[in-house]
Design an enzyme around this catalytic site. Structure first.
Site, PDB file in Angstrom:
ATOM      1  N   CYS A  75      20.119  96.081   8.428  1.00 22.80           N
ATOM      2  CA  CYS A  75      20.562  96.762   7.216  1.00 22.80           C
ATOM      3  C   CYS A  75      22.085  96.659   7.059  1.00 22.80           C
ATOM      4  CB  CYS A  75      20.052  98.204   7.235  1.00 22.80           C
ATOM      5  SG  CYS A  75      20.074  99.030   5.645  1.00 22.80           S
ATOM      6  N   HIS A  76      22.820  97.753   7.190  1.00 27.88           N
ATOM      7  CA  HIS A  76      24.280  97.721   7.156  1.00 27.88           C
ATOM      8  C   HIS A  76      24.873  97.469   8.547  1.00 27.88           C
ATOM      9  CE1 HIS A  76      23.626  99.602   3.231  1.00 27.88           C
ATOM     10  NE2 HIS A  76      24.876  99.327   2.943  1.00 27.88           N
TER      11      HIS A  76
END
Length: 181
Positions: A111-112
């Site tokens: 994800c991030h």
């Protein structure tokens, strides 16, 4: 999933991690036999988010400053916007990423979480994926960006979002088993 008896996994996080991106791999790899530890900047509990709401708290096993890379077979970097944004300003956390990568051990970010790979400058010339909003950051760091549930490039494993946790965990398990094959 592979049998991971005798393997040790480190998850590095701080408050603001996406709940399923820490708890999913921790449970799946733990159920396969791996010993999973959580490292955070301090020994204070860290808190998860889910859909921008604060959820569970998790107790770290050690601090980022006390990580010994040789003790672990893989590193996991969960996402959530806040978590990697905070960790990438922590020089010790960034150095942990660099040391795992330099040792050729699996470094997995979802994800991030790949913001940590950008900060550690380990993406040049490698394929990676992430949450869509940070893909430009990956490109600017020299990565070839792809859109796959689990992208594997050597020891680097990246995934896009919470929906990819199963594929992400499976890729980590496979990489740990290849590492010692």
């Amino acid at each position: 999933m592979q049998n991971l008896e005798g393997k040790k996994v480190l998850i590095m996080a701080t408050s603001g991690f996406e709940e399923s991106e820490l708890t999913g791999p921790r449970k799946q790899l733990g159920d396969a036999g791996a010993l999973v530890h959580i490292a955070a900047p301090t020994m204070n509990e860290i808190q998860a988010t889910k859909s921008d709401e604060w959820t569970i708290k998790v107790q770290p096993d050690l601090t980022v400053g006390n990580v010994t890379v040789a003790d672990y077979d893989a590193l996991i970097l969960p996402g959530g916007v806040i978590n990697p944004d905070q960790l990438r300003t922590n020089a010790e956390a960034v150095e942990v990423v660099r040391k795992f990568d330099a040792a050729g051990k699996p470094v997995a970010a979802i994800c991030h979480g790949p913001w940590m790979l950008v900060e550690a400058d380990v993406l040049r010339g490698r394929k990676a994926t992430s949450w869509p909003s940070i893909r430009t950051d990956l490109r600017n760091a020299g990565a070839e960006v792809v859109d796959e549930p689990a992208c594997v490039d050597g020891n680097l494993i990246t995934s896009r979002n919470p929906d990819d946790v199963d594929a992400f965990s499976e890729a980590i398990a496979d990489a740990m088993c290849l590492e010692h094959a």
